[in-house]
Design a protein around this motif. Structure first.
Motif, short mmCIF file in Angstrom:
data_model
loop_
_atom_site.label_atom_id
_atom_site.label_comp_id
_atom_site.label_asym_id
_atom_site.label_seq_id
_atom_site.Cartn_x
_atom_site.Cartn_y
_atom_site.Cartn_z
N UNK A 205 -87.42 56.26 -92.97
CA UNK A 205 -86.02 56.67 -93.13
C UNK A 205 -85.80 57.85 -92.20
N UNK A 206 -84.97 57.62 -91.16
CA UNK A 206 -84.75 58.62 -90.12
C UNK A 206 -83.30 59.08 -90.13
N UNK A 207 -83.05 60.27 -90.66
CA UNK A 207 -81.69 60.80 -90.61
C UNK A 207 -81.33 61.19 -89.18
N UNK A 208 -80.05 61.40 -88.89
CA UNK A 208 -79.68 61.86 -87.55
C UNK A 208 -80.36 63.20 -87.25
N UNK A 209 -80.87 63.32 -86.05
CA UNK A 209 -81.54 64.55 -85.64
C UNK A 209 -80.64 65.36 -84.73
N UNK B 275 -87.37 64.61 -92.10
CA UNK B 275 -86.37 65.68 -91.92
C UNK B 275 -85.47 65.82 -93.14
N UNK B 276 -84.14 65.68 -92.96
CA UNK B 276 -83.19 65.88 -94.06
C UNK B 276 -83.40 64.86 -95.18
N UNK B 277 -83.87 63.67 -94.85
CA UNK B 277 -84.13 62.66 -95.89
C UNK B 277 -85.30 63.12 -96.78
N UNK C 75 -87.00 65.00 -101.89
CA UNK C 75 -87.97 65.86 -102.58
C UNK C 75 -89.39 65.36 -102.44
N UNK C 76 -89.62 64.45 -101.50
CA UNK C 76 -90.96 63.92 -101.26
C UNK C 76 -91.01 63.36 -99.85
N UNK C 77 -92.21 63.27 -99.29
CA UNK C 77 -92.38 62.69 -97.96
C UNK C 77 -92.45 61.17 -98.03
N UNK C 78 -93.05 60.64 -99.09
CA UNK C 78 -93.14 59.20 -99.22
C UNK C 78 -93.28 58.80 -100.67
N UNK C 79 -92.93 57.52 -100.92
CA UNK C 79 -93.05 56.96 -102.26
C UNK C 79 -93.19 55.45 -102.13
N UNK D 218 -77.88 60.24 -101.33
CA UNK D 218 -77.09 59.06 -100.96
C UNK D 218 -76.38 59.28 -99.62
N UNK D 219 -75.84 60.47 -99.42
CA UNK D 219 -75.15 60.78 -98.17
C UNK D 219 -76.11 60.71 -96.98
N UNK D 220 -77.30 61.26 -97.15
CA UNK D 220 -78.29 61.22 -96.08
C UNK D 220 -78.70 59.77 -95.79
N UNK D 221 -78.92 58.99 -96.82
CA UNK D 221 -79.32 57.59 -96.64
C UNK D 221 -78.24 56.81 -95.89
N UNK D 222 -76.98 57.04 -96.22
CA UNK D 222 -75.88 56.32 -95.56
C UNK D 222 -75.85 56.61 -94.05
N UNK D 223 -76.30 57.77 -93.64
CA UNK D 223 -76.25 58.17 -92.23
C UNK D 223 -77.56 57.90 -91.50
N UNK D 224 -78.57 57.44 -92.20
CA UNK D 224 -79.91 57.27 -91.62
C UNK D 224 -80.06 55.93 -90.89
N UNK D 225 -81.05 55.90 -90.01
CA UNK D 225 -81.49 54.65 -89.42
C UNK D 225 -82.87 54.35 -90.01
N UNK D 226 -83.31 53.11 -89.84
CA UNK D 226 -84.53 52.66 -90.51
C UNK D 226 -85.43 51.90 -89.54
#
Length: 84
Positions: free
Chosen positions: A77-81, A10-12, A17-21, A44-52
């Motif tokens: 990496x799962x951002x808030x939905x 999603x937002x992550x 800019x990519x699905x995986x790396x 960075x903002x998205x990562x701070x709010x994400x769960x893993x």
């Protein structure tokens, strides 16, 4: 130090800019630092709010530096939905 795959959703995904790396890191904190390197504040903002998830298991509230990554592991990496 393990090698694995970081998958963004999603937002992550949009911010990365990519699905995986690939990553090469021993802990989740190291893998996230590697992913953040050279990216903008929006990512960075998205990562701070994400769960893993590590190989499907939730990290929850554990400190990221204490979460060991297995060789060949997958970090989701799962951002808030929105919605429910």
């Amino acid at each position: 130090m393990g090698k694995g795959t970081m998958r963004y959703w999603a937002a992550a995904k949009a911010a990365a800019g990519t699905h995986e790396e690939p990553y090469e890191a021993g802990t989740l904190a190291e893998a996230l630092a590697e992913a953040l390197s050279g990216r903008d504040e929006e990512f960075a903002r998205v990562i701070r709010r994400s769960s893993f998830l590590i190989d499907g298991d939730p990290v929850g509230g554990r400190p990221h530096e204490s979460v060991a990554l297995p060789d060949g592991g997958v970090v989701e990496v799962l951002p808030p939905f929105a919605g429910g």
